[in-house]
Design a protein around this motif. Structure first.
Motif, short mmCIF file in Angstrom:
data_model
loop_
_atom_site.label_atom_id
_atom_site.label_comp_id
_atom_site.label_asym_id
_atom_site.label_seq_id
_atom_site.Cartn_x
_atom_site.Cartn_y
_atom_site.Cartn_z
N ILE A 99 0.87 -1.17 0.00
CA ILE A 99 0.00 0.00 0.00
C ILE A 99 0.91 1.23 0.00
O ILE A 99 1.88 1.29 0.76
CB ILE A 99 -0.90 0.04 1.26
N VAL A 100 0.60 2.20 -0.86
CA VAL A 100 1.31 3.47 -0.87
C VAL A 100 0.26 4.56 -0.70
O VAL A 100 -0.75 4.57 -1.40
CB VAL A 100 2.09 3.69 -2.19
N ASP A 101 0.53 5.47 0.24
CA ASP A 101 -0.41 6.55 0.54
C ASP A 101 0.08 7.85 -0.09
O ASP A 101 1.12 8.38 0.30
CB ASP A 101 -0.55 6.71 2.05
N PHE A 102 -0.66 8.33 -1.08
CA PHE A 102 -0.33 9.58 -1.76
C PHE A 102 -1.13 10.76 -1.17
O PHE A 102 -1.12 11.86 -1.73
CB PHE A 102 -0.62 9.47 -3.26
N SER A 103 -1.81 10.54 -0.06
CA SER A 103 -2.63 11.59 0.57
C SER A 103 -1.79 12.82 0.87
O SER A 103 -0.62 12.72 1.24
CB SER A 103 -3.25 11.08 1.87
#
Length: 180
Positions: free
Chosen positions: A137-141
């Protein structure tokens, strides 16, 4: 060598709902491979001049001069400022990939070749051997539209004692473009 590699996903819909994993447009498969390209962008078959002489298309421990993701040379993926699930696959013959995101953003690894991990593991890089898979999972938030990030590789070839990567060729995998 001249063909593409693909991904076949086995799912547990109940677990995926329970874990609230990104799905649909927010889940992407990324197959990473290396290729040798000439100055015209054509595939170069590495068997010529290899000792001991073998079939011209069978070369052990091949290391290409360019990286492709999902069959494209240094592609980009438009991503929204939110979490994405990436199914990473090393489709290279002999090259390892140590993947990082250019701004230091972590990966949260939730799975491997053997399925889901017992608990998520947050890490700055993901190391993939040939044929190995990782579910991350990668969070670009929090990123503004128009920003770009690069998925990079810094694994030496051959691994672990070989030469370094060239940031312009074998050190660049793909780009993420933040969109609204």
């Amino acid at each position: 060598y001249a063909g593409l590699a693909g991904v076949y996903l086995l799912r547990d819909p109940e677990l995926e709902r329970e874990f609230r994993l990104p799905a649909g447009d927010y889940e992407r498969e990324i197959v990473i491979q290396d290729r040798d390209l000439d100055s015209e962008g054509q595939l170069v078959y590495p068997g010529e001049g290899v000792e001991p002489q073998a079939h011209p298309l069978w070369t052990p421990e091949f290391f290409g001069n360019a990286i492709i993701a999902n069959g494209k040379l240094w592609p980009y993926l438009d991503v929204e400022p939110r979490k994405y699930r990436f199914r990473l696959v090393n489709g290279a013959n002999a090259r390892f990939f140590r993947l990082r995101i250019s701004d230091g953003r972590p990966f949260t690894q939730i799975g491997s070749d053997g399925g889901y991990l017992p608990a998520p593991v947050r890490q700055g890089a993901v190391l993939l051997a040939p044929g190995e898979r990782a579910d991350v999972i990668v969070d670009f938030s929090g990123l503004r539209p128009g920003r770009t990030l690069t998925l990079t590789n810094n694994a030496p070839a051959p691994f672990p004692e070989g030469g370094g990567t060239d940031p312009v060729t074998t050190g660049t995998v793909m780009q993420f473009r933040i969109v609204a």
